[in-house]
Design a protein around this motif. Structure first.
Motif, mmCIF file in Angstrom:
data_model
loop_
_atom_site.group_PDB
_atom_site.id
_atom_site.type_symbol
_atom_site.label_atom_id
_atom_site.label_comp_id
_atom_site.label_asym_id
_atom_site.label_seq_id
_atom_site.Cartn_x
_atom_site.Cartn_y
_atom_site.Cartn_z
ATOM 1 N N UNK A 179 6.372 -7.719 -28.921
ATOM 2 C CA UNK A 179 5.533 -8.681 -28.195
ATOM 3 C C UNK A 179 5.306 -9.975 -28.975
ATOM 4 N N UNK A 180 5.224 -11.061 -28.202
ATOM 5 C CA UNK A 180 4.891 -12.373 -28.745
ATOM 6 C C UNK A 180 3.802 -12.981 -27.864
ATOM 7 N N UNK A 181 3.194 -14.049 -28.355
ATOM 8 C CA UNK A 181 2.126 -14.699 -27.598
ATOM 9 C C UNK A 181 2.659 -15.514 -26.418
ATOM 10 N N UNK A 182 3.748 -16.242 -26.628
ATOM 11 C CA UNK A 182 4.156 -17.275 -25.679
ATOM 12 C C UNK A 182 5.423 -16.927 -24.909
ATOM 13 N N UNK A 183 5.429 -17.286 -23.615
ATOM 14 C CA UNK A 183 6.658 -17.114 -22.840
ATOM 15 C C UNK A 183 7.717 -18.119 -23.289
ATOM 16 N N UNK A 184 7.310 -19.169 -23.964
ATOM 17 C CA UNK A 184 8.267 -20.099 -24.560
ATOM 18 C C UNK A 184 9.150 -19.373 -25.577
ATOM 19 N N UNK A 185 8.532 -18.491 -26.355
ATOM 20 C CA UNK A 185 9.262 -17.707 -27.349
ATOM 21 C C UNK A 185 10.210 -16.727 -26.669
ATOM 22 N N UNK A 186 9.756 -16.125 -25.591
ATOM 23 C CA UNK A 186 10.607 -15.215 -24.824
ATOM 24 C C UNK A 186 11.822 -15.975 -24.288
ATOM 25 N N UNK A 187 11.603 -17.169 -23.771
ATOM 26 C CA UNK A 187 12.707 -17.983 -23.246
ATOM 27 C C UNK A 187 13.725 -18.294 -24.344
ATOM 28 N N UNK A 188 13.266 -18.614 -25.538
ATOM 29 C CA UNK A 188 14.173 -18.883 -26.657
ATOM 30 C C UNK A 188 15.016 -17.657 -26.991
ATOM 31 N N UNK A 221 13.868 -8.549 -13.425
ATOM 32 C CA UNK A 221 12.480 -8.099 -13.618
ATOM 33 C C UNK A 221 12.382 -7.191 -14.831
ATOM 34 N N UNK A 222 11.383 -7.507 -15.677
ATOM 35 C CA UNK A 222 11.191 -6.769 -16.926
ATOM 36 C C UNK A 222 9.704 -6.549 -17.139
ATOM 37 N N UNK A 223 9.321 -5.324 -17.435
ATOM 38 C CA UNK A 223 7.934 -5.032 -17.815
ATOM 39 C C UNK A 223 7.860 -5.146 -19.334
ATOM 40 N N UNK A 224 6.930 -5.989 -19.808
ATOM 41 C CA UNK A 224 6.807 -6.220 -21.250
ATOM 42 C C UNK A 224 5.348 -6.515 -21.590
ATOM 43 N N UNK A 225 5.077 -6.680 -22.879
ATOM 44 C CA UNK A 225 3.701 -6.781 -23.373
ATOM 45 C C UNK A 225 3.436 -8.092 -24.104
ATOM 46 N N UNK A 226 3.911 -9.190 -23.550
ATOM 47 C CA UNK A 226 3.704 -10.497 -24.153
ATOM 48 C C UNK A 226 2.423 -11.131 -23.629
ATOM 49 N N UNK A 227 1.806 -11.946 -24.478
ATOM 50 C CA UNK A 227 0.619 -12.684 -24.060
ATOM 51 C C UNK A 227 -0.362 -12.848 -25.201
ATOM 52 N N UNK A 228 -1.271 -13.755 -24.997
ATOM 53 C CA UNK A 228 -2.269 -14.079 -26.011
ATOM 54 C C UNK A 228 -3.420 -13.076 -26.003
ATOM 55 N N UNK A 229 -3.736 -12.543 -24.828
ATOM 56 C CA UNK A 229 -4.911 -11.692 -24.685
ATOM 57 C C UNK A 229 -4.578 -10.217 -24.935
ATOM 58 N N UNK A 230 -5.564 -9.493 -25.493
ATOM 59 C CA UNK A 230 -5.384 -8.074 -25.803
ATOM 60 C C UNK A 230 -4.959 -7.274 -24.576
ATOM 61 N N UNK A 231 -5.550 -7.563 -23.432
ATOM 62 C CA UNK A 231 -5.237 -6.813 -22.214
ATOM 63 C C UNK A 231 -3.764 -6.976 -21.833
ATOM 64 N N UNK A 232 -3.191 -8.147 -22.081
ATOM 65 C CA UNK A 232 -1.774 -8.366 -21.795
ATOM 66 C C UNK A 232 -0.900 -7.517 -22.717
ATOM 67 N N UNK A 233 -1.306 -7.436 -23.959
ATOM 68 C CA UNK A 233 -0.547 -6.661 -24.939
ATOM 69 C C UNK A 233 -0.671 -5.164 -24.670
ATOM 70 N N UNK A 234 -1.867 -4.732 -24.260
ATOM 71 C CA UNK A 234 -2.116 -3.300 -24.038
ATOM 72 C C UNK A 234 -1.503 -2.802 -22.731
ATOM 73 N N UNK A 235 -1.739 -3.516 -21.645
ATOM 74 C CA UNK A 235 -1.315 -3.042 -20.324
ATOM 75 C C UNK A 235 0.090 -3.509 -19.950
ATOM 76 N N UNK A 236 0.507 -4.614 -20.499
ATOM 77 C CA UNK A 236 1.792 -5.178 -20.133
ATOM 78 C C UNK A 236 1.747 -5.780 -18.741
ATOM 79 N N UNK A 237 2.843 -6.420 -18.360
ATOM 80 C CA UNK A 237 2.947 -7.038 -17.048
ATOM 81 C C UNK A 237 4.403 -7.338 -16.763
ATOM 82 N N UNK A 238 4.674 -7.699 -15.525
ATOM 83 C CA UNK A 238 6.035 -8.014 -15.145
ATOM 84 C C UNK A 238 6.365 -9.464 -15.473
ATOM 85 N N UNK A 239 7.555 -9.648 -16.022
ATOM 86 C CA UNK A 239 8.127 -10.966 -16.248
ATOM 87 C C UNK A 239 9.390 -11.041 -15.400
ATOM 88 N N UNK A 240 9.668 -12.215 -14.865
ATOM 89 C CA UNK A 240 10.852 -12.414 -14.049
ATOM 90 C C UNK A 240 11.690 -13.496 -14.729
#
Length: 123
Positions: free
Chosen positions: A72-81, A14-33
């Motif tokens: 931060x990046x837009x796509x979880x595909x990029x995170x996976x890479x 579990x990792x808290x990070x700020x990835x996503x296309x939307x501003x709210x995702x970048x600002x608030x962050x969210x959990x990624x597993x």
């Protein structure tokens, strides 16, 4: 060279990070597993009881977290890479399977999970 069937698997990192296309995702962050499974010949490590002949899963977990937490990046595909590149940096790793789950994705319908899975090997 025969493909190895031995694997080391980390599930549910579990990792808290700020990835996503939307501003709210970048600002608030969210959990990624993150789930990571590396294909590696474990016979030498097992026969000699030698940590140096395998991948230290604690160090791998820390490296995965660092890769997900960074810029931060837009796509979880990029995170996976990114995660795949971290795993393949270990010379003994032949192949890696990475799943990035985004359970808090901004989707307007009820859902349990959104995930991307990639498989990468040595070129």
């Amino acid at each position: 060279m025969a493909r190895t069937r031995d694997r080391i698997t980390l599930t549910g990192v579990r990792v808290r990070a700020h990835h996503g296309v939307f501003d709210v995702e970048r600002e608030q962050g969210q959990e990624f597993v993150i789930d990571v499974s590396v294909a590696i010949d474990l016979s030498a490590a097992a026969s000699g009881d030698d940590l140096g002949r395998t991948v230290h899963y604690g160090e791998l977990a820390e490296a995965v977290v660092a890769a997900v937490e960074r810029d931060p990046v837009d796509l979880i595909e990029t995170v996976a890479e990114r995660v795949a590149a971290v795993a393949l940096a270990h010379p003994a790793v032949e192949e890696v399977e990475v799943t990035v789950h985004k359970p808090e994705a901004p989707i307007e319908v009820p859902f349990a999970d959104v995930a991307v899975t990639i498989v990468r090997g040595r070129a």
